[in-house]
Structure formats: structure tokens, C-alpha cells
Design a protein around this motif. Structure first.
Motif, short mmCIF file in Angstrom:
data_model
loop_
_atom_site.label_atom_id
_atom_site.label_comp_id
_atom_site.label_asym_id
_atom_site.label_seq_id
_atom_site.Cartn_x
_atom_site.Cartn_y
_atom_site.Cartn_z
N ILE A 6 0.84 -1.20 0.00
CA ILE A 6 0.00 0.00 0.00
C ILE A 6 0.88 1.25 0.00
N PHE A 7 1.95 1.21 0.79
CA PHE A 7 2.87 2.34 0.83
C PHE A 7 3.48 2.57 -0.56
N GLU A 8 3.91 1.50 -1.21
CA GLU A 8 4.52 1.61 -2.54
C GLU A 8 3.51 2.15 -3.56
N LYS A 9 2.28 1.68 -3.49
CA LYS A 9 1.24 2.19 -4.39
C LYS A 9 1.00 3.68 -4.15
N THR A 10 0.93 4.08 -2.88
CA THR A 10 0.74 5.49 -2.54
C THR A 10 1.89 6.32 -3.09
N TYR A 11 3.10 5.83 -2.88
CA TYR A 11 4.30 6.51 -3.39
C TYR A 11 4.21 6.68 -4.90
N ASN A 12 3.90 5.60 -5.60
CA ASN A 12 3.82 5.65 -7.06
C ASN A 12 2.68 6.55 -7.55
N ASP A 13 1.56 6.54 -6.84
CA ASP A 13 0.40 7.35 -7.23
C ASP A 13 0.62 8.85 -7.02
N TYR A 14 1.38 9.22 -5.99
CA TYR A 14 1.46 10.62 -5.60
C TYR A 14 2.81 11.29 -5.82
N TRP A 15 3.86 10.53 -6.11
CA TRP A 15 5.19 11.13 -6.23
C TRP A 15 5.21 12.29 -7.23
N LYS A 16 4.71 12.08 -8.44
CA LYS A 16 4.76 13.11 -9.48
C LYS A 16 3.98 14.36 -9.07
N LYS A 17 2.75 14.16 -8.58
CA LYS A 17 1.91 15.30 -8.18
C LYS A 17 2.57 16.09 -7.06
N LEU A 18 3.08 15.38 -6.07
CA LEU A 18 3.71 16.05 -4.92
C LEU A 18 4.98 16.77 -5.34
N ASN A 19 5.75 16.15 -6.21
CA ASN A 19 6.97 16.76 -6.68
C ASN A 19 6.65 18.05 -7.47
N ALA A 20 5.64 18.00 -8.32
CA ALA A 20 5.23 19.18 -9.08
C ALA A 20 4.76 20.29 -8.14
N PHE A 21 4.00 19.91 -7.13
CA PHE A 21 3.51 20.86 -6.14
C PHE A 21 4.68 21.49 -5.38
N SER A 22 5.61 20.66 -4.94
CA SER A 22 6.77 21.14 -4.20
C SER A 22 7.61 22.08 -5.08
N TYR A 23 7.78 21.70 -6.34
CA TYR A 23 8.55 22.54 -7.26
C TYR A 23 7.86 23.88 -7.49
N THR A 24 6.53 23.86 -7.57
CA THR A 24 5.78 25.11 -7.74
C THR A 24 6.11 26.08 -6.60
N MET A 25 6.26 25.54 -5.43
CA MET A 25 6.52 26.40 -4.27
C MET A 25 8.00 26.78 -4.13
N THR A 26 8.90 25.88 -4.50
CA THR A 26 10.33 26.13 -4.27
C THR A 26 11.08 26.66 -5.49
N GLN A 27 10.59 26.31 -6.69
CA GLN A 27 11.28 26.62 -7.94
C GLN A 27 12.71 26.06 -7.94
N ASP A 28 12.90 24.95 -7.22
CA ASP A 28 14.21 24.30 -7.13
C ASP A 28 13.96 22.79 -7.24
N LYS A 29 14.40 22.21 -8.37
CA LYS A 29 14.11 20.80 -8.66
C LYS A 29 14.64 19.86 -7.57
N ASP A 30 15.90 20.03 -7.19
CA ASP A 30 16.50 19.15 -6.19
C ASP A 30 15.83 19.30 -4.84
N LEU A 31 15.61 20.54 -4.43
CA LEU A 31 14.95 20.79 -3.15
C LEU A 31 13.54 20.19 -3.14
#
Length: 174
Positions: A6-31
Motif C-alpha cells: 500500500i505504501f509503494e502504491k501510494t508513493y507511485n500514485d502521488y510522487w509526481k503530483k507532490l513533486n510538481a507541487f513542491s517545485y511550484t513552491m520552491t522553484q528548485d528541482k532538487d529541493l
């Protein structure tokens, strides 16, 4: 979340969305990637202690909090980030929580009729400013002003709910 599958499925389902959201706020890909990784590590480490009713809002709120924490630790003015977060309001329209959808509709209903019409044409019918101006017989500048005013009004209505991520994302890019 105790189950690794379940954890792996959650990770796979949300990684891209969360990363895009985080990037929107930070404007720093690595961060952005590091913040999302921290959220998932924390989720796994606290899996036995957490009770999560809705995983998506939990994850987005956790990312937002990690971004704020990062910038607080680095003595950054978080009001800039709060503004970006408030801008995160109409991109994933179809995946919005029903309660948030009701709120958005009530905020849209409070807009003056012409402003609402212009915004809906722009955001939900994907019409260009030129197309809207032509169809409604108004100037392009009037269309821009109406969109800008509508977004400002909606942001004000959503300000107190910034912690309820993810909500829809209004980007002003005209």
C-alpha cells in the motif's frame, strides 16, 4: 499504511503530483524532490502511529509544511510561499475533494456575473483572451482585468483554507 504494498502504491500514485507541487513552491528541482522524499520517509517511519483519513490532503499538507519548515530554517520570508500556495488553486479540477468543490462553486457564485462568465470561459473552456474578447464583444484588456479580478477574489475566499491542499490551481499566465 503499515502494508509495504500500500505504501509503494501510494508513493507511485502521488510522487509526481507532490513533486510538481513542491517545485511550484520552491522553484528548485532538487529541493522539491528532497522535500517529497522527506515526506515519504516520515510517513513510513511513523506508519504505526498515524491515522490518516484522506491520504491526498495529508500528503499535500505535509509537503507544504516541509517547504515552509525548510525556508523557516533558512530565515526565508514564507509569505512569498503562501502567495504561491494560494496560487495553487485550479489545475487538478477533476480530482478536487467534493467539499472543496462546493466551496469553489460558492465562491464562483459570489463573483459578478460577467466576471464569472469570463473566468469560466478562460479556465474551463480553455478559450484564449482574444477568443473571449471577440465572443463577448469586449476589449482584450477588459478580459484580462476581469480574469485578474476574479482570481484575486477567489484567492481571498480561499486564503483561510490554504492548509486544505490540494485544491485547484489558478495560474495567472496571460
Amino acid at each position: 499504511m503499515k502494508n509495504p504494498e500500500i505504501f509503494e502504491k501510494t508513493y507511485n500514485d502521488y510522487w509526481k503530483k507532490l513533486n510538481a507541487f513542491s517545485y511550484t513552491m520552491t522553484q528548485d528541482k532538487d529541493l522539491a524532490q528532497n522535500i517529497v522524499q522527506e515526506v515519504f520517509i516520515d510517513l513510513w517511519e511513523r506508519k504505526d502511529d498515524l491515522t490518516i483519513n484522506a491520504i491526498e490532503p495529508y500528503l499535500f499538507r505535509a509537503v507544504k509544511n516541509q517547504v515552509f519548515k525548510h525556508y523557516q530554517n533558512n530565515k526565508f520570508d514564507k509569505t512569498i510561499l503562501e502567495d504561491k500556495f494560494e496560487d495553487y488553486i485550479i489545475d487538478n479540477f477533476s480530482s478536487i475533494d467534493p467539499e472543496l468543490m462546493d466551496l469553489l462553486h460558492s465562491l464562483l457564485d459570489k463573483l459578478p456575473e460577467k466576471r464569472k462568465e469570463v473566468l469560466l470561459m478562460y479556465k474551463f473552456q480553455d478559450m484564449s483572451i482574444d477568443q473571449i474578447a471577440e465572443e463577448l464583444g469586449i476589449s482584450k484588456q477588459t478580459v484580462k482585468n476581469q480574469i485578474s479580478s476574479a482570481l484575486k477574489q477567489l484567492r481571498e475566499g480561499l486564503k483561510d483554507l490554504a492548509w486544505l491542499a490540494p485544491i485547484v490551481f489558478f495560474k495567472q499566465n496571460f
